[in-house]
Design an enzyme around this catalytic site. Structure first.
Site, short mmCIF file in Angstrom:
data_model
loop_
_atom_site.label_atom_id
_atom_site.label_comp_id
_atom_site.label_asym_id
_atom_site.label_seq_id
_atom_site.Cartn_x
_atom_site.Cartn_y
_atom_site.Cartn_z
N TYR A 15 0.74 -1.14 -0.14
CA TYR A 15 -0.15 -0.09 0.06
C TYR A 15 0.79 1.55 0.01
CZ TYR A 15 -3.86 -3.20 1.21
OH TYR A 15 -4.67 -4.19 1.41
N HIS A 20 -4.59 6.09 -1.54
CA HIS A 20 -5.34 6.17 -0.11
C HIS A 20 -4.19 6.13 0.85
CE1 HIS A 20 -9.20 5.77 1.33
NE2 HIS A 20 -9.13 4.34 1.71
N TYR A 65 -5.69 0.03 9.74
CA TYR A 65 -6.14 0.02 8.37
C TYR A 65 -7.17 1.00 8.35
CZ TYR A 65 -3.72 -4.24 7.01
OH TYR A 65 -2.78 -5.28 6.33
N ASN A 67 -10.01 1.91 7.64
CA ASN A 67 -11.44 2.10 8.16
C ASN A 67 -11.54 2.03 9.83
OD1 ASN A 67 -12.11 2.06 5.67
ND2 ASN A 67 -13.26 -0.13 5.56
N ASN A 113 -13.91 6.78 4.75
CA ASN A 113 -14.31 5.85 5.75
C ASN A 113 -13.05 5.83 7.16
OD1 ASN A 113 -16.52 4.50 4.88
ND2 ASN A 113 -15.06 3.01 3.70
#
EC number: 3.1.1.29
Length: 189
Positions: A15, A20, A65, A67, A113
């Site tokens: 990631y 993001h 993470y 969320n 989120n």
């Protein structure tokens, strides 16, 4: 601590350079700028700290993470008894073109989120945030935000992160209104 600056993203090698993770990239840039490392495990995240303009600042990358970002941030806020106006959250925003940077004192989650999690955990929308544009999704949103920046976008993102970081410096030297004027493009410093 006088301020907590939290950047949102997802942990893990795959990631690192995804859209993001614009918040994580901004924290990494700030760490380099202020000659510190964000490598200590605390508050369900990675932290580092520095002093600048007489202010003690905690940099935080939640490792929960995206969320569940609020779980990490609420622990740090409660530990240091920081008022939410001294919490600055940096994250990606699909509402803006790649490289656009905006700052505001409060607001809704805007469908993000990670921000939704923070609002739920803090019980308020009243915390400053810096939003880094990653572009409007051209295909499936989840795949888009988890995709890497294209070659032509990388320089724009770097400049956006640099602008956000300069805004943080102005905030620490002066106040949030001056930082917002700079970041939102109303004043050139």
């Amino acid at each position: 601590m006088d301020y907590i600056i939290a950047g949102l993203g997802n942990p893990g090698e795959k990631y690192i350079f995804t859209r993001h993770n614009a918040g994580f990239l901004a924290i990494d840039y700030l760490a380099q700028l202020f000659n510190t490392k964000v490598d200590k495990i605390k508050f369900k995240g990675l932290v580092g700290s520095f002093e600048y303009a007489g202010k003690k600042v905690l940099l935080l990358k939640p490792m929960t993470y995206m969320n569940a970002s609020g779980e990490s941030i609420i622990e740090a806020v409660n530990f240091y008894k920081i008022k939410t106006e001294k919490l600055i959250v940096i994250y990606d925003d699909i509402a803006f073109d790649v490289g656009v940077v905006k700052m505001r004192k409060k607001g809704s989650d805007g469908g993000h989120n990670g921000v939704k999690s923070i609002i739920q955990c803090l019980g308020t929308e009243e915390f400053p945030r810096i939003r880094i544009g990653i572009g409007v999704p051209k295909y499936d949103m989840v795949k888009y935000v988890l995709s890497e920046f294209e070659d032509g976008e990388k320089e724009k993102i770097f400049r956006a992160i640099e602008k956000a970081s300069n805004g943080i410096k102005i905030l620490l030297e002066s106040d949030i209104d001056r930082a917002m004027n700079y970041i939102n493009g109303d004043v050139v410093v």
